[in-house]
Design an enzyme around this catalytic site. Structure first.
Site, PDB file in Angstrom:
ATOM      1  N   TYR A 130     -86.219  50.991  62.593  1.00 57.21           N
ATOM      2  CA  TYR A 130     -87.153  50.713  63.796  1.00 57.21           C
ATOM      3  C   TYR A 130     -88.401  51.659  63.569  1.00 57.21           C
ATOM      4  O   TYR A 130     -89.066  51.274  64.556  1.00 57.21           O
ATOM      5  CB  TYR A 130     -86.684  50.771  65.006  1.00 57.21           C
ATOM      6  CG  TYR A 130     -85.624  49.809  65.440  1.00 57.21           C
ATOM      7  CD1 TYR A 130     -85.964  48.503  66.096  1.00 57.21           C
ATOM      8  CD2 TYR A 130     -84.186  49.738  65.161  1.00 57.21           C
ATOM      9  CE1 TYR A 130     -85.110  47.601  66.523  1.00 57.21           C
ATOM     10  CE2 TYR A 130     -83.355  48.895  65.590  1.00 57.21           C
ATOM     11  CZ  TYR A 130     -83.775  47.610  66.285  1.00 57.21           C
ATOM     12  OH  TYR A 130     -83.152  46.771  66.647  1.00 57.21           O
ATOM     13  N   HIS A 152     -78.675  54.141  69.503  1.00 57.01           N
ATOM     14  CA  HIS A 152     -78.010  53.924  68.265  1.00 57.01           C
ATOM     15  C   HIS A 152     -76.912  54.960  68.126  1.00 57.01           C
ATOM     16  O   HIS A 152     -77.055  56.003  68.352  1.00 57.01           O
ATOM     17  CB  HIS A 152     -79.319  54.010  67.255  1.00 57.01           C
ATOM     18  CG  HIS A 152     -79.917  52.787  67.225  1.00 57.01           C
ATOM     19  ND1 HIS A 152     -81.360  52.763  67.529  1.00 57.01           N
ATOM     20  CD2 HIS A 152     -79.709  51.615  66.838  1.00 57.01           C
ATOM     21  CE1 HIS A 152     -81.921  51.725  67.360  1.00 57.01           C
ATOM     22  NE2 HIS A 152     -80.939  50.977  66.991  1.00 57.01           N
ATOM     23  N   HIS A 167     -88.988  42.639  68.944  1.00 55.75           N
ATOM     24  CA  HIS A 167     -88.538  43.740  68.506  1.00 55.75           C
ATOM     25  C   HIS A 167     -89.512  44.868  68.426  1.00 55.75           C
ATOM     26  O   HIS A 167     -89.677  45.990  68.356  1.00 55.75           O
ATOM     27  CB  HIS A 167     -87.850  43.779  67.178  1.00 55.75           C
ATOM     28  CG  HIS A 167     -86.327  43.392  67.231  1.00 55.75           C
ATOM     29  ND1 HIS A 167     -86.027  41.978  67.747  1.00 55.75           N
ATOM     30  CD2 HIS A 167     -85.357  44.043  66.809  1.00 55.75           C
ATOM     31  CE1 HIS A 167     -84.569  41.921  67.616  1.00 55.75           C
ATOM     32  NE2 HIS A 167     -84.435  43.018  67.198  1.00 55.75           N
ATOM     33  N   ARG A 190     -83.575  46.423  73.938  1.00 55.43           N
ATOM     34  CA  ARG A 190     -83.634  45.262  73.192  1.00 55.43           C
ATOM     35  C   ARG A 190     -84.092  44.039  74.175  1.00 55.43           C
ATOM     36  O   ARG A 190     -84.004  44.323  75.464  1.00 55.43           O
ATOM     37  CB  ARG A 190     -82.170  44.840  72.624  1.00 55.43           C
ATOM     38  CG  ARG A 190     -81.828  45.564  71.747  1.00 55.43           C
ATOM     39  CD  ARG A 190     -80.334  45.036  70.998  1.00 55.43           C
ATOM     40  NE  ARG A 190     -80.010  45.940  70.000  1.00 55.43           N
ATOM     41  CZ  ARG A 190     -79.191  46.969  70.206  1.00 55.43           C
ATOM     42  NH1 ARG A 190     -78.906  47.368  71.287  1.00 55.43           N
ATOM     43  NH2 ARG A 190     -78.648  47.718  69.407  1.00 55.43           N
ATOM     44  N   ARG A 222     -89.181  47.945  70.981  1.00 60.99           N
ATOM     45  CA  ARG A 222     -88.213  49.021  70.721  1.00 60.99           C
ATOM     46  C   ARG A 222     -88.547  49.558  69.361  1.00 60.99           C
ATOM     47  O   ARG A 222     -88.527  50.916  69.314  1.00 60.99           O
ATOM     48  CB  ARG A 222     -86.806  48.089  70.145  1.00 60.99           C
ATOM     49  CG  ARG A 222     -85.781  49.056  70.210  1.00 60.99           C
ATOM     50  CD  ARG A 222     -84.500  48.111  70.342  1.00 60.99           C
ATOM     51  NE  ARG A 222     -83.237  48.552  69.528  1.00 60.99           N
ATOM     52  CZ  ARG A 222     -82.374  49.545  70.417  1.00 60.99           C
ATOM     53  NH1 ARG A 222     -82.632  49.724  71.507  1.00 60.99           N
ATOM     54  NH2 ARG A 222     -81.321  49.911  69.597  1.00 60.99           N
ATOM     55  N   LYS A 280     -75.745  44.885  72.690  1.00 65.90           N
ATOM     56  CA  LYS A 280     -75.411  44.247  71.586  1.00 65.90           C
ATOM     57  C   LYS A 280     -74.234  44.989  70.980  1.00 65.90           C
ATOM     58  O   LYS A 280     -73.277  44.574  70.340  1.00 65.90           O
ATOM     59  CB  LYS A 280     -76.474  44.105  70.472  1.00 65.90           C
ATOM     60  CG  LYS A 280     -76.346  43.620  69.228  1.00 65.90           C
ATOM     61  CD  LYS A 280     -77.668  43.343  68.238  1.00 65.90           C
ATOM     62  CE  LYS A 280     -77.168  42.732  66.978  1.00 65.90           C
ATOM     63  NZ  LYS A 280     -78.424  42.657  66.022  1.00 65.90           N
TER      64      LYS A 280
END
Length: 349
Positions: free
Chosen positions: A312, A303, A277, A170, A280, A197
């Site tokens: 994504y 993830h 973004h 990120r 990513r 995050k």
């Protein structure tokens, strides 16, 4: 005779509401407890809530309403006003901020009232909740858009783009990396990601930046930036002053988005379609186009949930394979990869 240890109170003795607590006599504990409370939320989440509360408080001041405690009717009016020009996700987040502020202050949340719930349900139904997705910076787009390493800004921006695309981090994590977090090995660079995050407790993770022989090399781009910036410790990516002077401060995540937009524009694409973004998303999209399986992709992106990782992926083959639609038409659909990732939206497909 030494000081006697006080007898513990009866464990079943009633607790008087509003009575003095240990925090009143131990301000040192109160200060530390406040610090832990502040760390309960991610930095970006805390900043977003502070911004949302400011918006709500200002709106209340302009309309003669009380922000704390706020009435359900006033909150419903505020959210209705916000829905005029704000995304659904923003409206929902501001409703959550109002709830958090009331609960922390000991008031019932007006956002949980039936009146406000109906308003929010109507906003979801009318405006939808699908988030705007930025286009992906794939390797093909990236190599066309990479700035030439002929200036300090070009060297930095080139390193940021290749670093972000290869690590799938990120933008906040890209900015948070320090030079001390890099370990150089024969295959390339191992990056220590201390927090993210989805890892607020700091378990940490490692991602790889390989040496590659074809096209632009991410590891060599990072080395070129470090050498050009002449920095040996502290923030890896930094701001620049006019004249190419490297600043000591850490690069901001908004600047990462601007770097991506400049790159997209240089490639002849619409800058507004791209953002932080996009790097990513570019990794995930490129990986899927090359047939890499989801567990391997998620190992790099960090993830935990497949559905989250799939968000994504931009128009990659599985949207065609999911229903086996090609078999219905008796063959295999062969599309233009550039079109699939949105690199050439003007083509007549």
């Amino acid at each position: 005779m030494g000081r006697q240890k006080p007898e513990p109170p009866d464990a079943l003795a009633p607790i008087v509401p509003g009575s003095v607590t240990v925090f009143d006599s131990r301000p040192d504990l109160k200060e530390e407890a406040d610090r832990y409370t502040d760390r309960a939320l991610a930095k970006n989440t805390s900043a977003a809530r502070a911004s949302d509360w400011k918006v709500f408080a200002c709106w209340c001041a302009e309309n003669g309403a009380s922000p704390l405690p706020a009435s359900p009717a006033d909150v419903a009016a505020f959210l209705t006003d916000q829905a005029r020009d704000k995304a659904t996700a923003t409206v929902l987040r501001r409703a959550q901020t109002i709830t958090a502020a009331h609960e922390q202050s000991g008031f019932p949340s007006p956002s949980k009232s039936a009146e406000v719930k109906r308003i929010l349900a109507g906003i979801r139904n009318e405006k939808g909740v699908r988030p705007e997705k930025k286009a992906a910076i794939t390797r093909e787009i990236g190599e066309r858009a990479l700035p030439a390493p002929t200036s300090i800004r070009g060297i930095r921006d080139r390193a940021v783009l290749l670093f972000g695309l290869s690590t799938a981090l990120r933008r906040s994590n890209i900015c948070a990396v320090d030079i001390e977090d890099l370990t150089w090995v024969d295959q390339g660079i191992v990056v220590e990601v201390r927090r993210s995050k989805t890892d607020q407790i700091g378990e940490g993770a490692r991602v790889a930046i390989p040496y590659v022989e074809m096209g632009a090399c991410p590891a060599r781009a990072v080395r070129a930036w470090i050498d050009a910036a002449a920095v040996t410790s502290g923030p890896l990516f930094r701001g620049l002053r006019k004249g190419g002077i490297v600043l000591p401060n850490r690069l901001g995540d908004r600047e990462v988005a601007r770097i991506v937009k400049r790159a997209a524009k240089a490639a002849g694409l619409r800058a507004e379609d791209f953002g932080g973004h996009s790097l990513r998303a570019g990794y995930v999209t490129e990986a899927r186009l090359r047939g890499i399986d989801w567990p391997t992709i998620m190992e790099q992106t960090g993830h935990k949930l497949l559905d989250t990782a799939k968000r994504y992926s931009r128009y990659t083959p599985e949207v065609f394979e999911a229903t086996r639609v090609a078999e219905v038409f008796g063959g295999v659909i062969k599309g233009d990869p550039d079109w699939l990732v949105g690199a050439k939206p003007g083509k007549g497909h």
